[in-house]
Design a protein around this motif. Structure first.
Motif, PDB file in Angstrom:
ATOM      1  N   TRP A 120       0.109 -12.222  -8.565  1.00  0.00           N
ATOM      2  CA  TRP A 120      -0.841 -11.772  -7.658  1.00  0.00           C
ATOM      3  C   TRP A 120      -0.397 -10.419  -7.114  1.00  0.00           C
ATOM      4  O   TRP A 120       1.077 -10.401  -7.160  1.00  0.00           O
ATOM      5  N   TYR A 121      -1.208  -9.351  -7.115  1.00  0.00           N
ATOM      6  CA  TYR A 121      -0.230  -8.292  -6.687  1.00  0.00           C
ATOM      7  C   TYR A 121      -1.695  -7.768  -5.069  1.00  0.00           C
ATOM      8  O   TYR A 121      -2.412  -7.843  -5.121  1.00  0.00           O
ATOM      9  N   ILE A 122      -0.486  -7.049  -4.308  1.00  0.00           N
ATOM     10  CA  ILE A 122      -1.649  -6.517  -2.677  1.00  0.00           C
ATOM     11  C   ILE A 122      -1.268  -5.079  -3.124  1.00  0.00           C
ATOM     12  O   ILE A 122       0.029  -4.421  -3.169  1.00  0.00           O
ATOM     13  N   SER A 124      -1.839  -1.656  -1.036  1.00  0.00           N
ATOM     14  CA  SER A 124      -1.855  -1.357   0.348  1.00  0.00           C
ATOM     15  C   SER A 124      -1.898  -0.113  -0.027  1.00  0.00           C
ATOM     16  O   SER A 124      -1.335   0.732  -1.329  1.00  0.00           O
ATOM     17  N   GLY A 146      -0.424  -3.990   3.394  1.00  0.00           N
ATOM     18  CA  GLY A 146      -0.683  -5.291   3.540  1.00  0.00           C
ATOM     19  C   GLY A 146      -0.049  -6.114   3.338  1.00  0.00           C
ATOM     20  O   GLY A 146      -0.190  -6.797   4.615  1.00  0.00           O
ATOM     21  N   SER A 173      -6.435  -5.640   2.878  1.00  0.00           N
ATOM     22  CA  SER A 173      -6.473  -5.138   1.716  1.00  0.00           C
ATOM     23  C   SER A 173      -6.514  -6.267   1.086  1.00  0.00           C
ATOM     24  O   SER A 173      -6.269  -6.394   0.124  1.00  0.00           O
ATOM     25  N   THR A 200      -9.063  -3.952  -1.241  1.00  0.00           N
ATOM     26  CA  THR A 200      -9.466  -5.437  -1.612  1.00  0.00           C
ATOM     27  C   THR A 200     -10.062  -5.270  -2.880  1.00  0.00           C
ATOM     28  O   THR A 200      -9.792  -6.563  -3.869  1.00  0.00           O
ATOM     29  N   THR A 203      -6.971  -5.411  -5.218  1.00  0.00           N
ATOM     30  CA  THR A 203      -6.461  -6.066  -5.019  1.00  0.00           C
ATOM     31  C   THR A 203      -6.902  -7.317  -5.742  1.00  0.00           C
ATOM     32  O   THR A 203      -5.870  -7.478  -6.742  1.00  0.00           O
ATOM     33  N   SER A 207      -4.910  -8.457  -9.296  1.00  0.00           N
ATOM     34  CA  SER A 207      -4.393 -10.246  -9.766  1.00  0.00           C
ATOM     35  C   SER A 207      -5.362 -11.006 -10.454  1.00  0.00           C
ATOM     36  O   SER A 207      -4.622 -12.302 -10.612  1.00  0.00           O
TER      37      SER A 207
END
Length: 505
Positions: A120-122, A124, A146, A173, A200, A203, A207
């Motif tokens: 996954w990737y956050i 921010s 983040g 985020s 959001t 993200t 992801s």
């Protein structure tokens, strides 16, 4: 500042799948970062210290380029950026931008390992991936953080049963919404800050997660009369003078925002649904903090409230002044802001501030269970199963009187160890302690009867028959032993040392 301008200039997720494929191909993942940087530099990055990571990324591999670009926010040459990602799409969609010194990231993209190994990737704001120390003070309004300790704590304690609907209130985020997409058919995410809703969406898209229903507004206003099976919130809970930073300051007096969130959750929950929050609460002069927070619990809900930490008002003010970067301001400006915090606390009679989590479960019981406790000791995450099991145990205990307890069979939970303390050579220990090695890691002192009882609970004999055998062994009246032991059994069941054998199937 208008809501439109707050969300302007951010990337669009139109071709996020291409970017995601490039990130994974370069091993720009949580595991890949750890292997590249090594544990010391990786840990330093989580503290916003970038020098070790800069030293570890002096090569020209695609992974090193991506780390410098999206995590360290350093410019990279266009040729290197093109080798690491689909540069034309990244420029067109706004993930990166050209500058006089090369290509620069417009957002922070941080690899985040999902609970089942997902990549996954956050996404921010730049410099704000781990709590704002690198840049939150530069944006007084609308900054979106983040991954931080609070967000991972909430993710870890959330009950992860499959549900039809989940609400992430104050999504930021999108970390909680991202987790919820694993087990909720429909995910709604809200935030007062329109910029947060954009992040959001980014993200989730980057992801590879399903889209969420994104709604702008304060508290429960955006969802109207909708109800949910799960509500989670890592709200802007900081108790501060004013609402200078939207990512942390709730804009209400004292702990009113957290109180409102909790009190209004009951009518938003479906039967059996959970609401889980991180929160701050005031310790007021002449008031029991436990009674203060207990009064927040809505009717028709069980509650488990855990205070993990309490700080005096000076420690608390200093923590959040550092978080926002105010400690780097001019001395007189820092002193004025510090003074304003203390004025606020003095006016309210606040002596300290508690931090912890609040878990609610909607119940139809006429005798709701409300446990408020202080637990500053280490725990083992994730705790979602432990939270669910806590409420299951409360159901059991309030539907079983002493006679039913003695007629039932129990099993000692597998992670329990026994410690005996006493003088060397003594015939009997002075203290016998049962200790959990997992979850909440509780410890409770028991007498020799309690230790013996727990030790033979394997689901074969009823509690009453075990006590009769112990009474014969120690020469005690079995009737008296049966009369005085149910309270101890309730404690061991309630704290998770014993469980009814029927739960083992």
């Amino acid at each position: 500042m208008s809501t439109t301008s707050l969300a302007a200039g951010l990337p669009v997720p139109d071709r996020s799948a291409r970017l995601r494929d490039a990130l994974i191909a370069a091993d720009f993942t949580a595991d890949g970062l750890l292997e590249l940087l090594g544990a010391p530099a990786y840990s330093a990055l989580a503290r916003s210290e970038t020098v070790p990571a800069l030293r570890a990324t002096r090569g020209d591999s695609p992974l090193e380029t991506l780390v410098r670009l999206f995590l360290l926010q350093r410019p990279v040459a266009a040729a290197r950026a093109r080798e690491a990602l689909p540069l034309d799409a990244g420029l067109a969609d706004g993930w990166v931008a050209e500058s006089s010194d090369g290509v620069r990231a417009t957002v922070d993209i941080r690899p985040y390992g999902g609970p089942e190994g997902q990549d996954w990737y956050i996404v921010s704001d730049l410099g704000c991936a781990v709590g704002g120390a690198g840049g939150a003070s530069g944006r007084a309004e609308g900054v979106v953080l983040g991954v931080g300790g609070a967000s991972t704590t909430l993710a870890g304690i959330t009950v992860r049963d499959p549900v039809a609907s989940a609400l992430d209130l104050g999504t930021g985020s999108g970390i909680q919404a991202l987790h919820a997409t694993r087990h909720a058919t429909r995910v709604t995410a809200t935030d007062l800050n329109p910029r947060a809703l954009v992040f959001t969406r980014l993200t989730l898209a980057l992801s590879g997660a399903p889209e969420a229903d994104l709604r702008q507004g304060s508290l429960y206003t955006p969802v109207g009369s909708d109800t949910y099976d799960l509500i989670v919130s890592n709200p802007p809970f900081v108790i501060s003078p004013g609402a200078r930073l939207t990512y942390r300051d709730g804009g209400m007096g004292g702990d009113d925002l957290c109180r409102s969130l909790v009190q209004q959750a009951g009518e938003r929950l479906n039967d059996g649904g959970y609401a889980q929050f991180l929160a701050n609460w005031q310790h007021m002069a002449g008031e029991d903090w436990q009674e203060r927070v207990r009064s927040w619990v809505p009717r028709g809900c069980d509650a488990w409230i855990v205070q993990r930490e309490a700080q005096d008002v000076t420690q608390y003010a200093e923590l959040w002044l550092r978080d926002s970067g105010d400690h780097r301001a001019a001395p007189e400006e820092y002193a004025a802001r510090y003074d304003a915090w203390l004025d606020e606390f003095e006016a309210r009679g606040t002596k300290a501030v508690g931090f912890g989590w609040i878990a609610l479960r909607k119940t139809d019981s006429e005798r709701p269970s409300i446990l408020v406790e202080e637990w500053p000791h280490p725990v083992e995450q994730p705790l979602g199963d432990a939270v669910r099991d806590h409420f299951v145990r409360q159901d059991y205990l309030r539907t079983h009187d002493d006679a039913a307890l003695l007629a039932d069979r129990f099993v000692l939970v597998g992670d329990v160890l026994q410690e005996q303390l006493g003088l060397p050579g003594a015939e009997d220990p002075e203290h016998v302690v049962l200790r959990q090695s997992r979850g909440m890691r509780r410890a409770t002192e028991v007498d020799t009867v309690g230790a013996g009882f727990a030790g033979v609970c394997d689901g074969t004999l009823s509690a009453g028959r075990i006590l009769d055998a112990i009474a014969q062994l120690v020469g005690e009246d079995p009737v008296l032993l049966r009369d005085r032991t149910p309270e101890a059994i309730r404690l061991l069941v309630g704290e998770g040392f014993l469980e009814p054998a029927a739960r083992r199937g």
